[in-house]
Design an enzyme around this catalytic site. Structure first.
Site, PDB file in Angstrom:
ATOM      1  N   CYS A  99       2.934  -0.840 -17.313  1.00  0.00           N
ATOM      2  CA  CYS A  99       2.683  -1.848 -18.338  1.00  0.00           C
ATOM      3  C   CYS A  99       3.917  -2.726 -18.521  1.00  0.00           C
ATOM      4  CB  CYS A  99       2.311  -1.273 -19.685  1.00  0.00           C
ATOM      5  SG  CYS A  99       0.822  -0.298 -19.660  1.00  0.00           S
TER       6      CYS A  99
ATOM      7  N   ARG B 261       4.243  -4.162 -12.819  1.00  0.00           N
ATOM      8  CA  ARG B 261       4.314  -2.971 -13.657  1.00  0.00           C
ATOM      9  C   ARG B 261       2.926  -2.392 -13.968  1.00  0.00           C
ATOM     10  NH1 ARG B 261       9.398  -2.607 -16.089  1.00  0.00           N
ATOM     11  NH2 ARG B 261       8.558  -1.176 -17.608  1.00  0.00           N
TER      12      ARG B 261
ATOM     13  N   GLU C  51       0.486   3.778   1.193  1.00  0.00           N
ATOM     14  CA  GLU C  51       0.371   3.188  -0.143  1.00  0.00           C
ATOM     15  C   GLU C  51      -0.138   1.750  -0.127  1.00  0.00           C
ATOM     16  OE1 GLU C  51       5.144   2.555  -0.913  1.00  0.00           O
ATOM     17  OE2 GLU C  51       3.828   2.494  -2.641  1.00  0.00           O
TER      18      GLU C  51
ATOM     19  N   ASN D 124       4.132  -0.630 -24.249  1.00  0.00           N
ATOM     20  CA  ASN D 124       4.395   0.001 -22.957  1.00  0.00           C
ATOM     21  C   ASN D 124       4.922   1.393 -23.239  1.00  0.00           C
ATOM     22  OD1 ASN D 124       5.250   0.708 -20.353  1.00  0.00           O
ATOM     23  ND2 ASN D 124       7.233  -0.271 -20.639  1.00  0.00           N
ATOM     24  N   GLY D 125       4.256   2.405 -22.724  1.00  0.00           N
ATOM     25  CA  GLY D 125       4.704   3.776 -22.951  1.00  0.00           C
ATOM     26  C   GLY D 125       3.513   4.655 -23.247  1.00  0.00           C
TER      27      GLY D 125
ATOM     28  N   GLU E 294       9.302   8.287   5.020  1.00  0.00           N
ATOM     29  CA  GLU E 294       9.231   6.989   4.353  1.00  0.00           C
ATOM     30  C   GLU E 294       8.221   6.073   5.051  1.00  0.00           C
ATOM     31  OE1 GLU E 294       9.802   5.876   1.696  1.00  0.00           O
ATOM     32  OE2 GLU E 294       9.929   3.716   1.838  1.00  0.00           O
TER      33      GLU E 294
ATOM     34  N   LYS F 104       4.780  -0.263 -10.426  1.00  0.00           N
ATOM     35  CA  LYS F 104       6.128  -0.130  -9.879  1.00  0.00           C
ATOM     36  C   LYS F 104       7.010   0.821 -10.681  1.00  0.00           C
ATOM     37  CE  LYS F 104       9.537  -2.256  -7.280  1.00  0.00           C
ATOM     38  NZ  LYS F 104       9.315  -1.509  -6.038  1.00  0.00           N
TER      39      LYS F 104
ATOM     40  N   HIS G 275       2.422  24.304  14.967  1.00  0.00           N
ATOM     41  CA  HIS G 275       2.126  25.434  14.076  1.00  0.00           C
ATOM     42  C   HIS G 275       0.920  25.139  13.192  1.00  0.00           C
ATOM     43  CE1 HIS G 275       5.647  27.460  15.519  1.00  0.00           C
ATOM     44  NE2 HIS G 275       6.309  26.321  15.379  1.00  0.00           N
TER      45      HIS G 275
ATOM     46  N   LYS H  71       4.988   4.456   3.170  1.00  0.00           N
ATOM     47  CA  LYS H  71       4.819   2.993   3.094  1.00  0.00           C
ATOM     48  C   LYS H  71       3.451   2.605   3.600  1.00  0.00           C
ATOM     49  CE  LYS H  71       7.124   2.039   1.251  1.00  0.00           C
ATOM     50  NZ  LYS H  71       8.130   2.287   0.245  1.00  0.00           N
TER      51      LYS H  71
ATOM     52  N   TRP I 235      -1.215  -0.889 -17.014  1.00  0.00           N
ATOM     53  CA  TRP I 235      -1.523   0.171 -16.060  1.00  0.00           C
ATOM     54  C   TRP I 235      -2.128   1.289 -16.897  1.00  0.00           C
ATOM     55  CZ3 TRP I 235      -0.262   5.297 -14.917  1.00  0.00           C
ATOM     56  CH2 TRP I 235      -0.551   5.734 -13.625  1.00  0.00           C
TER      57      TRP I 235
END
Ligand code: F6R
Length: 607
Positions: free
Chosen positions: A2, A27, A486, A99-100, A479, A602, A502, A483, A75
């Site tokens: 958010c 965000r 996502e 936000n929170g 990484e 983010k 294995h 990438k 979000w």
């Protein structure tokens, strides 16, 4: 998670809020909304979906006209993305953006319902709006102060009261918030990038400080209504840093900014050819005293820690544990005085990383933060701090932040090795010199972006793929795989090449794409053998290796060559570039929203 903004001034408030929100959409982007004082009345416009959906709605239904208001991009945490659950939320006289997360919202809601309040949404935020309304007695600061005492959790709030037109109130605890100061105008924002177009001057709001923005002045108070004198800060980023600058996506721009970001991060921390981290509070004496190192972070930042582990253990011979922050904080880690806990974070606000930092401090460990966002919580609370100077990273998928995080891990490892007497000055100078050359090397690798486009075109219809490597190449594979998944939404996994047989090798069938990274000379033959094993079972292998190696048909279908003159140790800085670009182009070719992949945000300020 958010983004919130607020504005009081002489401009068209809706335009300012929408513009500022567009810089915060990274965000969260499942709904957006604004509330503006129009002729002393609060007008709300909100909509499920992107900011563009809200703009479209306002085009049809009219936009609020005024010079002060608040805005939000969401979000979702409590309640699905919908028009109703979008912020702002209102009581009778109070409208807020948040936000929170309010952890005790259920108990508060029960109390309010008993008192006769009716709720429209499923959000925790509406509970705060109603609670403010319930206690409101005509004194906004006293009311905010009283209500926040009842709140548990994290919040940055922008608040407007119907009977205080053209005034915006704000308060924060845990969630970030800045107060921007322009000429006859002021702002609140979750992140300074939102207001760079208007001003570079801002105050960092501390926990439980209340900002009051009115037409004539902006003041900041503590919860007891004492006016505070705060230091006005100046952002060292300009607006171009927060814009695409001709690139199709922020992610591509940020990948191309990597050489400069590394230069800006590394160069000022080198004196006389040797690492010099004294301005970060790190001395040779201190370094020599650490017994164990823990690197704690999330996602991509954690992957940077994995690269750091290989480098530190190789050079400084100190044990390094790399941990996912959400696991570390709940497993009663054996950390104590004499240990160093390194927290890596681009945003500096990741809830689990921040909690891990606090836990490490409480256990007596020294803490070092490697952070990109200036003035963020992690940056402020750590004992020692190395800022990465990547500039704002807007794309949700992290690229340049990772690059500078690993660059800092190298520099740190070199100095640590020297402090521990595991290397001498001459060798340390040589390694530091090599690190200084990496921006040019990255630049060279970037020239081959066409090849990665071609590779990506072969991946777009894959259901699943594997990234494999050994040692530092395995660290990098982690990484590369994150990438890709996502932003392309193709399932992928990274695996230590030697571990495949294995179990995981059973996933390989005819045509399964495998991206193999083989840059480490001491492991090269072993990795090639593992690659042959998957190739023999039908895998389509894309090999990332040194230019001079020419793979046979039984090894790879396609090779991406990296410059030969890079030392093994520093190879990740070059080899990550094709992995980033492959992910980027795969996402583009699949028609995805590269910069804002689904379900993500983010800055992850919830645990
Ligand atoms: C992936 C990505 C995330 C972040 C993670 C930690 O591209 O960006 O995995 O790395 O959420 O975020 P920070 O670094 O802000 O703590």
């Amino acid at each position: 998670m958010c983004g919130i903004v607020g504005y009081v001034g002489f401009r068209d408030c809706t335009d300012v809020l929408m513009d500022a929100l567009s810089k915060l959409e990274y965000r969260g982007y499942d709904s957006a909304g604004i509330a503006v004082f129009e002729n002393d009345e609060i007008k709300v416009a909100k909509s499920k979906g992107r900011l563009a959906d809200l703009a479209e709605k306002m085009k049809k239904e009219g936009k609020p006209a005024g010079h002060s208001g608040i805005g939000h991009t969401r979000w979702a945490t409590h309640g699905e993305p919908s028009d109703i659950n979008s912020h702002p939320h209102s009581g009778e006289r109070v409208t807020i953006v948040h936000n929170g997360i309010i952890e005790n919202y259920k108990a508060l809601k029960e109390f309010l319902v008993k008192e006769g309040c009716c709720f429209k949404s499923d959000t925790d935020t509406e509970v705060v709006a109603q609670l403010l309304d319930y206690y409101y007695d005509g004194d906004p600061i006293a009311t905010i102060s009283c209500v926040t005492k009842e709140l548990e959790g994290s919040y940055a709030l922008g608040v407007i009261f119907a009977d205080f037109p053209d005034t915006v109130f704000a308060i924060r605890r845990e969630s970030p918030l800045i107060v921007g100061i322009g000429d006859k105008e002021s702002f609140i924002a979750s992140d300074v990038t939102a207001i760079l177009r208007y001003t570079k001057n801002y105050y960092l709001l501390e926990h439980d400080e209340i900002a009051v923005l009115s037409r004539y002045s902006t003041s900041i108070y503590d919860l007891h209504y004492h006016k505070l004198n705060k230091e006005l800060k100046t952002a060292d980023w300009d607006i171009s840093a927060a814009e695409k600058g001709g690139y199709e996506h922020f992610m591509l721009k940020e990948i191309f900014e990597q050489p400069e970001a590394v230069k800006t991060t590394i160069t000022p921390r080198i004196t006389d050819g040797l690492p010099d981290l004294r301005e970060c509070g790190i001395t040779m004496e201190k370094l020599a005293s650490f017994k164990n190192i823990f690197v704690v972070a999330c996602g991509t930042a954690m992957h940077a820690g994995v690269v750091g582990r290989y480098v530190i253990e190789k050079l400084a011979r100190i044990p390094v544990n790399v941990e996912i922050a959400s696991e570390f904080r709940y497993r009663e880690p054996i950390v104590s005085e004499g240990d160093l806990v390194i927290i890596i974070s681009q945003s500096g606000e990741t809830a689990d990383s921040l909690a891990a930092l606090r836990l490490a401090k409480s256990l007596g460990a020294e803490t070092l933060a490697i952070v990109n966002a200036k003035g963020s919580s992690i940056a402020r609370e750590a004992d020692m701090l190395i800022y990465t100077h990547a500039g704002p990273e807007i794309a949700v998928a992290s690229t340049k932040a990772y690059m500078v995080q690993i660059a800092v891990m190298y520099l740190f490892a070199f100095e640590l090795a020297l402090a521990k007497g595991m290397t001498d000055e001459a060798e340390c100078r040589r390694l530091t010199g090599l690190l200084l050359k990496t921006p040019d090397i990255i630049q060279d690798v970037l020239k081959n972006k066409k090849e990665t486009q071609y590779i990506a075109s072969g991946l777009i219809s894959a259901d699943s793929l594997l990234y494999i490597g050994r040692g530092l190449d395995y660290a990098l594979s982690m990484e590369g795989s994150l990438k890709l998944k996502e932003i392309s939404y193709i399932h992928s996994e990274s695996y230590a090449a030697g571990e495949l047989k294995h179990g995981t090798i059973s996933l390989i069938s005819d045509g399964t794409p495998v991206i193999a990274v083989a840059t480490q000379s001491n492991l090269f033959d072993k990795t090639i053998s593992n690659i042959k094993e998957v190739k023999a079972r039908g895998a389509k292998v894309i090999l990332v290796c040194r230019d001079s190696y020419v793979p046979d048909k039984d090894v790879a279908d396609y090779k991406f060559g990296l410059p030969d003159d890079i030392e093994d140790l520093l190879m990740p800085m070059a080899a990550v570039v094709p992995l980033q670009l492959i992910a980027y182009y795969t996402s583009v070719l699949r028609g995805n929203d590269v910069d804002k992949p689904r379900n993500l945000a983010k800055s992850v300020t919830v645990e």
